[in-house]
Write an enzyme that holds these catalytic residues in place. Structure first.
Site, PDB file in Angstrom:
ATOM      1  CD  GLU A  47      -2.975  -0.930   2.363  1.00  0.00           C
ATOM      2  OE1 GLU A  47      -2.762  -0.056   3.219  1.00  0.00           O
ATOM      3  OE2 GLU A  47      -3.906  -1.756   2.445  1.00  0.00           O
ATOM      4  CE  LYS A 202       0.973  -1.851 -37.356  1.00  0.00           C
ATOM      5  NZ  LYS A 202       1.615  -1.371 -36.134  1.00  0.00           N
TER       6      LYS A 202
END
Length: 326
Positions: A47, A202
């Site tokens: 945390e 591509k």
């Protein structure tokens, strides 16, 4: 001096998360101020704790964080910083994220997928951010995900100014790594004085991340310096494929220019062995020693961000910084 004051009692402060403090310090230096001192650390269970060490009541707070790896940690830290500023009665909170997190997940390719870029915008809004500032969003429409002002900054002028010193525009060609970046390539061509365009055809398998196949160059690159431009280089598969097909198509040499140098493994090896003459990126993300290689040049984005922060603070025009070419 921690912040900027105006005669109307406006007060600007700049706070940095822990992901890329070097860039934040450079922005603060451009602004002529010191960073707002903060205390931040991780508990044993991971945390995060954050506290501003000086009052931000009534101030215009700019919270700066580079969304580098581990990206989810820095997202959470930024949200906590926004919450802290809100609860400390900041007048206005702007989140400065040079690289917007989850930017590539801006639409659904298949059913039951999230739109994670929209989720990011919602999270920062819910935490208390009133404005977002970012550089070269992967898709411009991401601006519409945030319910408030979004300042979309461009690294292109910085990159173009440098690349101009490295090439002969009369013997160069701008190459987009795919059809989707053609508009950006057109802007590059105009800024370099009418350099012709080409693009790489591509194919991509949307079920497999970070993988694409460069097939061929559409356009004439023979005997020219190919300038391949993109917004982000992650594992460098797309870019090195574009470099290869450009050289195979007869390009004299290749320079690659991109805004965000993520450079995840195995990017450094791929790029250093690809045959490119130079890779030019900005420092929107930290590029540590392990990511440096001989052909790499890193330009500072700090002046662009600092000027934009000044315009926002003074209620000026961010668009004017980029000749209205937003």
């Amino acid at each position: 001096m921690t912040g900027i004051h105006t005669s109307g009692e406006k007060h600007l402060v700049l706070a940095s998360g822990r992901a890329h403090p070097e860039l934040a310090k450079a922005v603060a230096k451009e602004l002529g101020i010191d960073l707002l001192p903060i205390t931040a650390y991780d508990f044993a269970n991971t945390e995060i704790y954050v506290r501003f060490d000086e009052s931000v009541r009534g101030t215009d707070v700019f919270i700066m964080q580079a969304m580098a790896c581990p990206i989810n940690k820095w997202i959470m830290e930024t949200l906590i910083m926004v919450d802290a500023a809100k609860r400390a009665s900041a007048k206005r909170i702007t989140v400065v994220m040079p690289s917007f997190p989850y930017a590539r997940q801006d639409k659904k390719h298949k059913g039951r997928e999230p739109i994670s870029a929209r989720l990011m915008a919602d999270l920062f809004k819910a935490a208390g951010a009133e404005r977002i500032m970012s550089v070269d969003l992967h898709a411009s429409q991401t601006q519409g995900f945030f319910d408030g002002p979004v300042d979309h900054l461009w690294a292109m002028p910085t990159l173009v100014e440098y690349v101009r010193t490295r090439v002969d525009p009369a013997n160069s060609v701008i190459v987009s790594p795919d059809a989707g970046r053609i508009k950006v390539a057109e802007q590059w061509g105009k800024r370099l004085g009418g350099v012709p365009l080409a693009f790489v055809h591509k194919t991509r398998d949307i079920t497999r991340p970070n993988q694409a196949v460069a097939n061929r160059v559409v356009g004439d690159v023979t005997g020219r310096t190919a300038i391949i431009v993109d917004d982000m280089i992650d594992t460098a598969g797309t870019i090195t494929g574009a470099v290869n097909v450009a050289l195979e198509a007869g390009a004299k040499d290749v320079i690659v220019a991109a805004t965000h140098g993520v450079l995840s493994d195995p990017a450094v090896q791929r790029l250093s062995e690809s045959g490119l003459r130079e890779l030019v990126v900005t420092d929107t993300l930290p590029i540590g020693p392990e990511k440096r290689f001989e052909q790499l040049t890193v330009l500072s984005i700090a002046p662009v961000i600092a000027h934009a922060i000044e315009e926002v603070f003074n209620d000026g025009s961010v668009t004017s910084l980029f000749d209205g070419a937003y």
